[in-house]
Design an enzyme around this catalytic site. Structure first.
Site, PDB file in Angstrom:
ATOM      1  CG  ASN A 149      -2.201  -0.047   1.086  1.00 24.63           C
ATOM      2  OD1 ASN A 149      -2.956  -0.598   0.095  1.00 24.63           O
ATOM      3  ND2 ASN A 149      -2.571  -1.227   1.550  1.00 24.63           N
ATOM      4  CB  CYS A 282      -3.884  -8.072   6.300  1.00 25.75           C
ATOM      5  SG  CYS A 282      -1.385  -8.410   6.705  1.00 25.75           S
TER       6      CYS A 282
END
Length: 507
Positions: A149, A282
């Site tokens: 990210n 995740c």
């Protein structure tokens, strides 16, 4: 607040030695020491940040809110964000250019939450208890940016940082340093265009593990979004830190998904969650635990959503390119398309496939020796079947989290409130999404009440200090002012009830 100087480098070196010992226990060796030139560059960044702090800490609520809107608007622009997404994938080799574009919606949610909150002066008044709370900046934030990210993390952190009147220095992943710096440069442009110091937000140009550790040691607060080693390093820095834990998102689908419409919705939720940015997050679904009564229908529905079910031979080939013999995840197959994953494994995957599926079986397929029951971080999903009562699903869920992912997240597709309550009581996780895609819901959504974030605490289960989404309240210090109130103390009989003894207040 702390100030970096040459003398303090000796203290930081001592801290690094402590960090080194801790990381060596995890089999991780620190990078070489930084050069004096690198230290001088870092010192300059810190000094500039401290100078900018003196400016922003005196801003009014209206001024910081305007800056938050300016930053968000600059990056939310579809043309700007699309270019960043493309460059992120090109530089890192991770993720999907198409679905990565959707991540800009998180910025809108973070801005929404910020605009609804106070962060300057008195932010809360409780007249009954005589308490008034005042917000103060946390100071200089060291932001550790993950390679998965490289733009969303600094962008989201910058909005919260400015709202709290903090300053921040980003330490990008070396594999994503160019695009992260470009994102930060856009934020700096937005600040200057609206009359604020650019140095409220800065970024290390040539990051390294060692340099990041020096930054963390001299910051006032560290926010570490990334892998276990990164978070461990942050907690070992001697500076207060928020971190996030590893994921292994598991979703239970019970027998109440018993209509075609519900089956379709459950499968669609999984496809959305599993395929986002090629499963790099995740929160992306890793395991489905499906009731026997709907298992076959759900598998067919998943196929309709683009799921490609591997046979045993294909699954074995894929396993070998995802994990080594000890079960360590191999980096080359993280966050890639199902076609590339198949190509790496030497097995053909249809062009129309959106994600891959393997059959995990029942409880016998769960355990550290069964690698498909661990975190995948790519476009692969494991299907498990449970029989009988919901308690059997809970047993399988517990076993899966013993493999990995404790503290992070779980999901449930169910219309049975007793099942929802049972999972809420039993799951060792910080967040549970009901009938919604995990990856969209965990970090905040327009259709749930979770605080918007790009960093999710996983509690002591995941080795973190908080078991909630890292949001605005975590970026500020709070001063409690207590006025005198009418005495508030029940009698001894009320307090002790059946344990009260006459005369217990006398010697």
């Amino acid at each position: 607040m702390k100030s970096l100087n040459t003398n303090k480098f000796e203290d930081i070196i001592k801290i690094r030695k402590t960090i080194s010992k801790n990381l060596l226990k995890e089999g991780i060796i620190l990078a070489k020491e930084v050069t004096q030139e690198q230290l001088s560059e870092l010192k300059e960044l810190v000094e500039r940040a401290r100078k900018a702090q003196k400016v922003i800490e005196n801003y009014t609520q209206e001024e910081v809110d305007k800056l938050c809107r300016a930053i968000c608007a600059k990056l939310y622009d579809a043309k700007v964000w699309a270019e960043l997404c493309d460059e992120a994938v090109d530089e890192t080799g991770l993720g999907d250019k198409v679905t990565k574009r959707n991540k800009r919606n998180k910025l809108k949610l973070i801005l929404r939450d910020c605009m609804r909150a106070k962060s300057v002066g008195a932010i809360e008044v409780d007249e009954e208890k005589g308490i008034t709370k005042y917000a103060k900046p946390a100071g200089l934030l060291a932001i550790l940016v993950p390679t998965t990210n490289p733009c969303l993390t600094p962008a989201g952190q910058a909005i919260y940082c400015v709202k709290a009147r903090d300053v921040m220095i980003c330490s990008p992943h070396p594999r994503a340093k160019n695009v992260t710096n470009k994102c930060v440069d856009l934020i700096r442009e937005a600040l200057v265009e609206n009359g604020a110091p650019a140095d409220i937000v800065q970024c290390i140009k040539n990051p390294s593990i060692s340099l990041t550790q020096y930054l963390m040691a001299d910051a006032d607060l560290v926010i570490a979004t990334g892998g276990k080693a990164m978070v461990h390093s942050a907690y070992s820095s001697g500076t207060p830190a928020y971190g996030s834990g590893a994921g292994n998102a598991t979703v239970i689908i019970d027998e109440t998904a018993n209509t075609d419409e519900r089956i379709k919705e459950a499968a669609s939720n999984t496809r959305i969650s599993k395929t986002s940015d090629f499963g790099s997050g995740c929160s992306c679904d890793g395991n489905l635990v499906i009731h026997e009564s709907i298992y076959d229908k759900l598998v067919e529905a998943l196929k309709s959503e683009g799921g490609y079910l591997l046979n045993d031979e294909q699954a074995e080939k894929v396993k070998k390119v995802m994990w080594d013999e000890e079960g360590h995840r191999l980096p080359k197959t993280v966050a890639i398309s199902p076609q590339k994953l198949g190509e790496a494994a030497g097995t053909e995957v249809p062009e129309e496939a959106n994600f891959l599926m393997v059959t995990g079986g029942g409880m016998e397929g769960v355990g550290k020796e069964h690698f498909f029951s661990s975190e995948k971080l790519t476009t692969l999903l494991t299907l498990f079947k449970y029989e009988g009562d919901f308690e059997n699903a809970l047993d399988m869920m517990r076993a899966l989290f013993e493999v990995g992912g404790k503290g992070h997240s779980c999901g449930l597709y169910s219309f049975d409130d007793d099942h929802i309550d049972a999972l809420g009581k039993a799951a060792p996780v910080s967040r549970i999404m009901i009938r919604q895609p995990n990856n969209k819901g965990n970090a905040g959504s327009a259709t749930n009440g979770m605080p918007a974030t790009s960093s999710m605490g996983c509690g002591t289960w995941g080795g973190n200090i908080v078991s909630e989404n890292i949001a605005l309240k975590h970026y500020i210090n709070t001063t409690w002012v207590a006025r005198p109130i009418k005495e508030d103390m029940p009698s001894l009989e009320e307090l002790f009830q059946e344990f009260y003894v006459e005369g217990m207040d006398q010697e």
